[in-house]
Design a protein around this motif. Structure first.
Motif: not given
Length: 244
Positions: A37-45, A222-239
């Motif tokens: 599951k993607l968590i879109a990190v919206s802090k300061r946006h 990408v590496q986190a998903i390969e190692e089993g992440a169920t949540f990834v926290r992504i901000g800059t690449e989106i916003f």
């Protein structure tokens, strides 16, 4: 472009690209993309950026600062959003977050958990059966053994989990961790692998499923998903870069 002028088309294009990269990383690891599951990190946006993505179908958003998060929750109250608190949480702020987030990722000490439990006890019961609300949490682990970083030490994880399990309105759902900032991409992989093994060991020792691993950000998801992440926290690449 000022804070009120949001380039919605650019945000959506970047978001769609990230969603595809997540799915590809999951498939390459032999996983179902729906497990991540993607968590879109919206802090300061601005809230408008959240609104745009939510209207595009994104449900999960992460915030690091309590007052900013609560202001966005109020402004976007008419939207269906799963809010995640992912930043360091001061004990004095526990009263402000209890019951207001789908998941709190950063519980790392008993005193904080106890403050959160006391606040949960003050919330009105839900439903006709009078059930008390339960706050889902993740335990934050200091996987890099960094003195300046929040998180329970690996050696103290089991004891903390046992203590929190005695608090009836908190539910441990898994672990969260961040590798040292200097470790990106492949350098972060050993830390993600270690967190997964800690989660598995903790689940066995507690005799309960711990579904979630919150790990991986823009530079290493990408590496986190390969190692089993169920949540990834992504901000800059989106916003894009955060406005200051």
């Amino acid at each position: 472009m000022n804070e009120c002028q949001v380039d919605g088309a650019a945000i959506i294009a970047r978001y769609d690209a990230v969603v595809e990269k997540i799915a590809e990383a999951a498939r390459n690891a032999g996983r179902n993309p729906e497990e991540v599951k993607l968590i879109a990190v919206s802090k300061r946006h601005p809230a408008e950026s959240v609104r745009i993505l939510n209207n595009h179908g994104q449900l999960d958003f992460g915030e690091n600062y309590v007052q900013e998060a609560l202001a966005k929750q109020e402004e976007l109250a008419e939207h269906t959003i799963n809010w995640h608190f992912i930043g360091h949480l001061q004990s004095k702020k526990a009263k402000d977050v209890a019951g207001k987030f789908a998941l709190i990722h950063s519980i790392d000490r008993l005193s904080l958990a106890q403050k959160l439990q006391k606040r949960m006890e003050m919330l009105p019961v839900s439903g006709l059966d009078g059930e008390r609300k339960v706050q889902d949490i993740l335990l934050q682990v200091n996987i890099g053994d960094e003195a300046q970083k929040s998180g329970v030490d690996k050696d103290g994880l089991f004891e903390l989990a046992e203590q929190i399990m005695a608090l009836p309105q908190l539910r441990i759902c898994g672990l969260m961790g961040m590798p040292p900032a200097s470790c990106v991409a492949e350098e972060a992989r050993p830390f993600f692998s270690n967190l997964r093994m800690l989660r598995d060991e903790l689940a066995t020792r507690l005799g309960m499923p711990l579904k979630h691993l919150s790990m991986g950000m823009t530079q290493d998801y990408v590496q986190a998903i390969e190692e089993g992440a169920t949540f990834v926290r992504i901000g800059t690449e989106i916003f894009g870069p955060r406005p200051y």
